[in-house]
Write a protein that holds these residues in place. Structure first.
Motif, PDB file in Angstrom:
ATOM      1  N   GLU A 101      -7.147  -0.982  -4.144  1.00  0.00           N
ATOM      2  CA  GLU A 101      -7.387  -1.501  -4.985  1.00  0.00           C
ATOM      3  C   GLU A 101      -6.196  -1.653  -6.149  1.00  0.00           C
ATOM      4  O   GLU A 101      -6.183  -2.878  -6.532  1.00  0.00           O
ATOM      5  N   SER A 102      -5.350  -0.856  -6.512  1.00  0.00           N
ATOM      6  CA  SER A 102      -4.677  -1.202  -6.664  1.00  0.00           C
ATOM      7  C   SER A 102      -3.465  -2.401  -6.761  1.00  0.00           C
ATOM      8  O   SER A 102      -2.406  -3.239  -6.685  1.00  0.00           O
ATOM      9  N   VAL A 103      -3.368  -2.399  -4.730  1.00  0.00           N
ATOM     10  CA  VAL A 103      -2.784  -3.723  -4.199  1.00  0.00           C
ATOM     11  C   VAL A 103      -3.603  -4.978  -4.649  1.00  0.00           C
ATOM     12  O   VAL A 103      -2.209  -5.859  -4.929  1.00  0.00           O
ATOM     13  N   MET A 104      -4.531  -4.706  -4.642  1.00  0.00           N
ATOM     14  CA  MET A 104      -5.868  -6.153  -4.975  1.00  0.00           C
ATOM     15  C   MET A 104      -5.307  -6.429  -6.377  1.00  0.00           C
ATOM     16  O   MET A 104      -5.126  -7.629  -6.690  1.00  0.00           O
ATOM     17  N   LYS A 105      -5.340  -5.805  -7.330  1.00  0.00           N
ATOM     18  CA  LYS A 105      -4.746  -5.963  -8.381  1.00  0.00           C
ATOM     19  C   LYS A 105      -3.555  -6.360  -8.836  1.00  0.00           C
ATOM     20  O   LYS A 105      -3.498  -7.091  -9.874  1.00  0.00           O
TER      21      LYS A 105
ATOM     22  N   LYS B 169       5.357   5.657  -5.514  1.00  0.00           N
ATOM     23  CA  LYS B 169       4.729   5.631  -6.454  1.00  0.00           C
ATOM     24  C   LYS B 169       4.314   5.980  -7.288  1.00  0.00           C
ATOM     25  O   LYS B 169       4.740   7.051  -8.284  1.00  0.00           O
ATOM     26  N   ARG B 170       3.016   6.757  -6.756  1.00  0.00           N
ATOM     27  CA  ARG B 170       2.556   7.803  -7.759  1.00  0.00           C
ATOM     28  C   ARG B 170       2.623   9.053  -7.380  1.00  0.00           C
ATOM     29  O   ARG B 170       2.052  10.268  -7.867  1.00  0.00           O
ATOM     30  N   TYR B 171       3.967   9.266  -6.127  1.00  0.00           N
ATOM     31  CA  TYR B 171       3.831  10.548  -5.371  1.00  0.00           C
ATOM     32  C   TYR B 171       2.456  10.918  -4.483  1.00  0.00           C
ATOM     33  O   TYR B 171       2.984  12.377  -4.386  1.00  0.00           O
ATOM     34  N   ASP B 172       2.209  10.343  -4.539  1.00  0.00           N
ATOM     35  CA  ASP B 172       0.604  10.851  -3.715  1.00  0.00           C
ATOM     36  C   ASP B 172       1.581  11.954  -2.152  1.00  0.00           C
ATOM     37  O   ASP B 172       1.033  12.346  -1.155  1.00  0.00           O
ATOM     38  N   TYR B 173       2.911  11.295  -1.356  1.00  0.00           N
ATOM     39  CA  TYR B 173       3.524  11.462  -0.585  1.00  0.00           C
ATOM     40  C   TYR B 173       3.560  13.381  -1.232  1.00  0.00           C
ATOM     41  O   TYR B 173       3.895  13.841   0.267  1.00  0.00           O
ATOM     42  N   LEU B 174       3.683  13.273  -2.357  1.00  0.00           N
ATOM     43  CA  LEU B 174       3.791  14.861  -2.946  1.00  0.00           C
ATOM     44  C   LEU B 174       2.787  15.433  -2.995  1.00  0.00           C
ATOM     45  O   LEU B 174       2.218  16.728  -2.632  1.00  0.00           O
TER      46      LEU B 174
ATOM     47  N   HIS C 203       0.937  -1.485  -0.286  1.00  0.00           N
ATOM     48  CA  HIS C 203      -0.209  -0.088  -0.158  1.00  0.00           C
ATOM     49  C   HIS C 203       1.040   1.664   0.336  1.00  0.00           C
ATOM     50  O   HIS C 203       0.673   2.107  -0.863  1.00  0.00           O
ATOM     51  N   GLU C 204       1.781   1.070   1.176  1.00  0.00           N
ATOM     52  CA  GLU C 204       2.363   1.939   0.708  1.00  0.00           C
ATOM     53  C   GLU C 204       3.897   2.412  -0.232  1.00  0.00           C
ATOM     54  O   GLU C 204       3.639   3.854  -0.465  1.00  0.00           O
ATOM     55  N   GLU C 205       3.500   1.459  -0.989  1.00  0.00           N
ATOM     56  CA  GLU C 205       4.931   1.133  -2.223  1.00  0.00           C
ATOM     57  C   GLU C 205       4.322   2.448  -3.297  1.00  0.00           C
ATOM     58  O   GLU C 205       4.768   3.059  -4.506  1.00  0.00           O
ATOM     59  N   ILE C 206       3.160   2.164  -2.970  1.00  0.00           N
ATOM     60  CA  ILE C 206       1.703   2.590  -4.096  1.00  0.00           C
ATOM     61  C   ILE C 206       1.869   4.044  -4.149  1.00  0.00           C
ATOM     62  O   ILE C 206       1.840   4.801  -5.021  1.00  0.00           O
ATOM     63  N   HIS C 207       1.330   3.897  -2.971  1.00  0.00           N
ATOM     64  CA  HIS C 207       1.715   5.747  -2.557  1.00  0.00           C
ATOM     65  C   HIS C 207       3.142   6.471  -2.749  1.00  0.00           C
ATOM     66  O   HIS C 207       3.237   7.750  -3.552  1.00  0.00           O
TER      67      HIS C 207
END
Length: 756
Positions: free
Chosen positions: A236-240, A196-201, A190-194
C-alpha cells in the motif's frame, strides 16, 4: 529450568488473549490501511517480551495477578484462574481429566516430573528451530556469493527467483537477473520501504520470539498474520507514493515473482507467500478518508490499552481484622510513633517490626521474620546494636498494601523462597539514629524514607512472615507524605520580660518530631492553666499549625529550678531539664545539644603492628607491653554559623603516676571539615608503653595530663557556643568489652535473643 519454562508458559498464555483480540480487531479494520493491522501486533510483542506490566482500569486482561500460580507444580489439584468463567471451567476440567492427582505423601510429584520433561522438550524444540534458521541462512548466503553490485545497496544474482532485503547493520536489496525496468522500479520501492520502516530488524526479532514460544500454535498464527500485514502495508505504501495508478502492473509483478518457499522462515521477499491476498488487496486499494483513518487509530489505541495492560489488582482486605496495638512508645531517648494503623495481618507484621526495634523486644522478631539466613544475620546485628545503644527511633507515617505487586526483584525473591502467597507492603517512615549509630553504623542516614516489604507464606512455612526488606528510597522534602507531623509547621518565639526577642521556624524533620514529642511527654503537676500566657515573663512559645485545621499553642518555661510545659486552659505538666534544655537551645541557638562526639579506645596490638614496632629501648619486650590508642572526634555543626574553632586534646607527652612519659610512637591521623555537609571528623592513633600499668592507671594517666579539647563557633544571632570534653572520661578498653561479652555467652544470654 522448569521454573523458567513456567514463566515462559505464563507469558505465552497471557499473550494468547492479546493475539485473539488483535485477530478480532483485524476483522474490524478489514477496509482500513494495513499499517493499522500491522501496528496491532506490537501489543502481542509487548506481552511476550516486556519484563514488567502496566496497569489500567480499562484493561480486559484477566485480573488475577498470576493466573498460573507459582506453586502449580506442587499443588494437589492444579488450577489456572482467570476472570472468564468459561475459560476457567474448561481449562480446569482439562487439567483434572489429564493429570494424575498429586498425593503429597508420595515423594515424587507427577506434575513436577511432567513439567521437567516438558521443559526439556521445549529446549530441544528451540535448538532445532535455531539450527534450522542458521542452516537456511548459511545456504542463502552461499547462493549470494556471486551477486554483483548494480548501484547504491542494490545487488543482482541469477541464483534467486525473487527480491528481498538481507543484512542487519547495512541491509542490501537483492534482486534476480533479467527483470523488466517497470518491475525493477516496483521491487526497489517495496524493499526500500521495508528498510525505512526497519522491517528487516522486526521480522528476525519476531522469529526469535516465535522460537521461544514454538509450543503455542496461537503464536505461530500471530507470526503468520503479522508477516502478511507487514507485506500488505508495504504494498500500500508503494502505491500511495506513486502518482499514477499502478495497481494492475504491480499485481502482475507480484504474480510473476511468487515462488513456492517457506514464508515463515524466508527473508523479506518481494513475492513471498499470500500472493492471492496481496493481489486482491492491491486491486481493492483506495486512499482512505480522514475520518476513517481516525476511527482505525481509535480501534488500535483501544486494543493496545485493553490488552497491552493488566487489570488493577484489588488491595487485600480482611474484614475480620481489628488492630489493637499502641501508637506511641518512648524508651529512654528513643521513641516509636505510629500515625497510621495496620489494615490487615500482613501490614501488622511491618508495624511490629518497627515497634520491636524501639521497645527492646528484639527477640520477638523471631515470630515475624522468616527463618532464613539473611534475616537471622539482620536480627543478630540489630540485637548487638541495641545492646551497645546504637539504636534508631521511628515515626511510621503510613502503611499500605501495594496494588499490582510490582516492586524491586520480586520475581527472584518469590522463586528463591518458594512463596505460595505474598503481599508487598509499603511503609513511609522517618528514622532518626542515635549519635553512636550515626557515627559507627551509618545506613542511609536520618530522614524520611519509603520502603517495600515482602510478606508471604512459603512451602516450608504456611504462616505469614516477612521475607525481604527491599532497598529504601529517600522521600524528598517537597514530596507529599500522609503525615500530620511532617505536614505541620512548628514555630518558636522567645520572650523576655514579655517582649518578643526572636522567631524561629523548625524545618529539620527530626528536630520537629523531637519538639512535638517533648511537648507531649511531661508529667502532670496537678495544676491547670487559666490564662492565654504563662505566669512568668520569660518563656518560649511554640506554635504548631496542622495545615490551618488545628493550631496548637504551648509554652515552655522555668520557675525556681523546675521546668514546665503549659497549654492554655489545660493541665500544666512538668518536663525534664534535658527536654527544657533541648527546646531552649533549639529556640535560641538553632540546634539541640550535643552535636559533639568524642571517644577514645585502648586496644591490643596485632601481630603485624607489634612486629613493625621499634622495641630496642625495652628489655625482653612482649606484645602486652604496648597498647594502641585510637581517638575520634565527630562534630555536626548547625547551619549559618561562623568562626569555627577546634582544639584537639594533647596526647603527648603522657606522664604516668611516677612521672614517666608513656608515649611511644605516633600512628595515622586524619582530619576533615566538610563545609557542604556541615560536619567534621578528626582521628588520631598512637602507641603507648604500658608495662606495669593496669586499666585504672592508664585512665588516670589521661586525667593527669589534662587531655581536654573544645569546639566553638558563633551562631547566626552572634551567640558564642562552646563545647568542652575531657577524654579521660571517655576511655573504652577493648579487653573489658570482650570480657563482658564472654560472661554473657557463658550464661547463655545470646541464645535467648538470637535465633539458631
Amino acid at each position: 529450568m522448569s521454573s523458567i519454562f513456567l514463566k515462559v508458559l505464563y507469558r505465552s498464555f497471557t499473550a494468547s488473549f492479546a493475539v485473539l483480540a488483535v485477530i478480532v480487531a483485524r476483522l474490524l479494520l478489514n477496509k482500513a490501511p494495513k499499517i493499522f493491522s500491522y501496528a496491532l501486533w506490537s501489543v502481542v510483542l509487548f506481552r511476550l517480551v516486556c519484563p514488567f506490566s502496566l496497569e489500567s482500569a480499562l484493561s480486559l486482561m484477566p485480573s488475577k495477578d498470576n493466573p498460573m500460580p507459582i506453586d502449580i507444580v506442587n499443588t494437589k489439584a492444579p488450577e489456572i484462574n482467570v476472570t472468564n468463567n468459561i475459560i476457567n471451567n474448561s481449562v480446569k476440567q482439562t487439567i483434572k481429566a489429564t493429570l494424575i492427582p498429586v498425593d503429597t505423601a508420595v515423594s515424587i510429584n507427577p506434575m513436577e516430573v511432567a513439567t521437567e520433561i516438558a521443559s526439556i522438550i521445549w529446549i530441544l524444540g528451540i535448538i532445532a528451530l535455531v539450527a534450522y534458521g542458521i542452516i537456511t541462512y548459511i545456504k542463502l548466503n552461499h547462493n549470494l556469493s556471486t551477486a554483483t553490485l548494480v548501484y547504491d545497496n542494490i545487488f543482482e544474482t541469477d541464483r534467486i527467483n525473487t527480491a528481498f532485503v538481507l543484512g542487519i547493520i547495512n541491509p542490501k536489496i537483492i534482486v534476480p537477473n533479467n527483470i523488466s525496468e517497470n518491475e525493477m522500479s516496483y521491487i526497489i520501492k517495496h524493499e526500500e520501504i521495508h528498510i525505512k520502516r526497519y522491517d528487516y530488524l522486526i521480522k528476525p526479532i519476531a522469529f526469535f520470539i516465535l522460537v521461544i514460544h514454538w509450543f503455542n500454535p496461537v503464536i505461530w498464527l500471530s507470526y503468520y498474520l503479522m508477516a502478511k500485514d507487514m507485506e500488505m502495508s508495504c504494498d500500500e505504501s508503494v502505491m500511495k507514493h506513486t502518482d499514477e495508478d499502478i495497481r494492475a502492473d504491480y499485481s502482475r509483478s507480484l504474480l510473476s515473482f511468487s515462488v513456492k518457499q517457506n514464508g515463515l522462515l524466508s527473508p523479506l521477499a518481494f513475492g513471498e507467500g499470500n500472493v492471492k491476498s496481496r493481489i486482491k488487496n492491491v486491486l481493492n486499494y483506495r486512499e482512505p478518508s480522514f475520518w476513517f483513518v481516525i476511527l482505525a487509530a481509535v480501534i488500535v489505541i483501544a486494543v493496545a490499552v485493553s490488552f497491552g495492560t493488566d487489570s488493577k489488582s484489588p488491595i487485600t482486605k480482611d474484614d475480620s481484622y481489628k488492630f489493637s496495638g499502641t501508637s506511641f512508645v518512648k524508651l529512654g531517648d528513643k521513641y516509636f510513633i505510629s500515625e497510621d494503623t495496620p489494615k490487615n495481618k500482613q501490614e501488622e507484621l511491618i508495624y511490629l517490626d518497627f515497634l520491636y526495634s524501639v521497645n527492646g523486644e528484639i527477640y520477638k522478631k523471631k515470630d515475624i521474620l522468616a527463618n532464613i539466613e539473611p534475616l537471622r544475620i539482620s536480627l543478630e546485628n540489630e540485637s548487638e546494636n541495641t545492646d551497645q545503644e546504637n539504636y534508631t527511633s521511628y515515626v511510621l507515617h503510613s502503611l499500605s498494601t501495594v496494588p499490582g505487586k510490582q516492586s524491586q526483584n520480586v520475581e527472584q525473591i518469590i522463586e528463591k523462597y518458594n512463596l505460595t502467597e505474598y503481599e508487598i507492603i509499603n511503609a513511609v517512615y522517618t528514622q532518626k539514629h542515635s549519635f553512636n549509630k550515626s557515627l559507627y553504623l551509618p545506613q542511609w542516614g536520618d530522614g524520611v524514607y519509603s520502603r517495600n516489604y515482602i510478606v508471604g507464606k512459603s512451602t516450608e512455612d504456611d504462616t505469614y512472615k516477612i521475607y525481604e526488606f527491599l532497598m529504601p528510597l529517600e522521600v524528598g522534602r517537597d514530596s507529599e507524605v500522609n503525615s500530620a507531623l511532617l505536614s505541620s509547621s512548628v514555630k518558636l518565639y522567645g520572650y523576655e520580660d514579655y517582649d518578643l526577642v526572636f522567631t524561629r521556624e523548625i524545618i529539620d524533620t527530626n528536630a520537629k518530631i523531637d519538639t512535638i514529642l517533648k511537648l507531649n511527654n511531661g508529667d502532670p503537676t496537678g495544676e491547670t492553666s487559666y490564662s492565654d500566657i504563662p505566669k512568668t515573663p520569660y518563656f518560649i512559645k511554640i506554635e504548631i499549625d496542622n495545615n490551618g485545621d488545628n493550631k496548637e499553642i504551648y509554652y515552655v518555661y522555668k520557675i525556681h529550678s523546675k521546668y514546665y510545659v503549659e497549654k492554655p486552659y489545660e493541665k500544666i505538666k512538668f518536663i525534664t531539664y534535658d527536654d527544657y534544655r533541648d527546646i531552649h537551645n533549639l529556640s535560641y541557638v538553632g540546634t539541640v545539644p550535643n552535636p559533639i562526639y568524642s571517644g577514645i579506645v585502648v586496644s591490643s596490638l596485632t601481630d603485624e603492628e607489634y612486629s613493625a614496632l621499634d622495641k630496642q629501648q625495652v628489655d625482653n619486650p612482649e606484645k602486652a607491653d604496648f597498647r594502641k590508642v585510637n581517638y575520634r572526634l565527630y562534630i555536626e555543626y548547625p547551619d549559618n554559623i561562623s568562626n569555627k574553632k577546634v582544639e584537639l586534646p594533647n596526647l603527648y607527652p603522657l606522664i604516668d603516676k611516677n612521672g614517666e612519659n608513656r608515649f611511644w610512637s605516633s600512628g595515622s591521623s586524619f582530619g576533615q571539615d566538610n563545609e557542604a555537609e556541615n560536619f567534621a571528623i578528626y582521628e588520631n592513633e598512637l602507641i603507648i608503653y604500658v608495662r606495669g600499668l593496669n586499666n585504672v592507671d592508664i585512665r588516670n594517666m589521661f586525667f593527669l595530663n589534662d587531655s581536654i579539647g573544645s569546639v566553638t563557633w558563633t551562631d547566626e544571632i552572634n551567640n558564642r557556643i562552646q563545647y568542652g570534653f575531657a577524654i579521660g572520661d571517655e576511655i573504652v578498653f577493648e579487653d573489658e568489652i570482650l570480657n563482658k561479652i564472654s560472661n554473657l555467652e557463658e550464661i547463655g544470654f545470646f541464645k535467648n535473643i538470637i535465633p539458631i
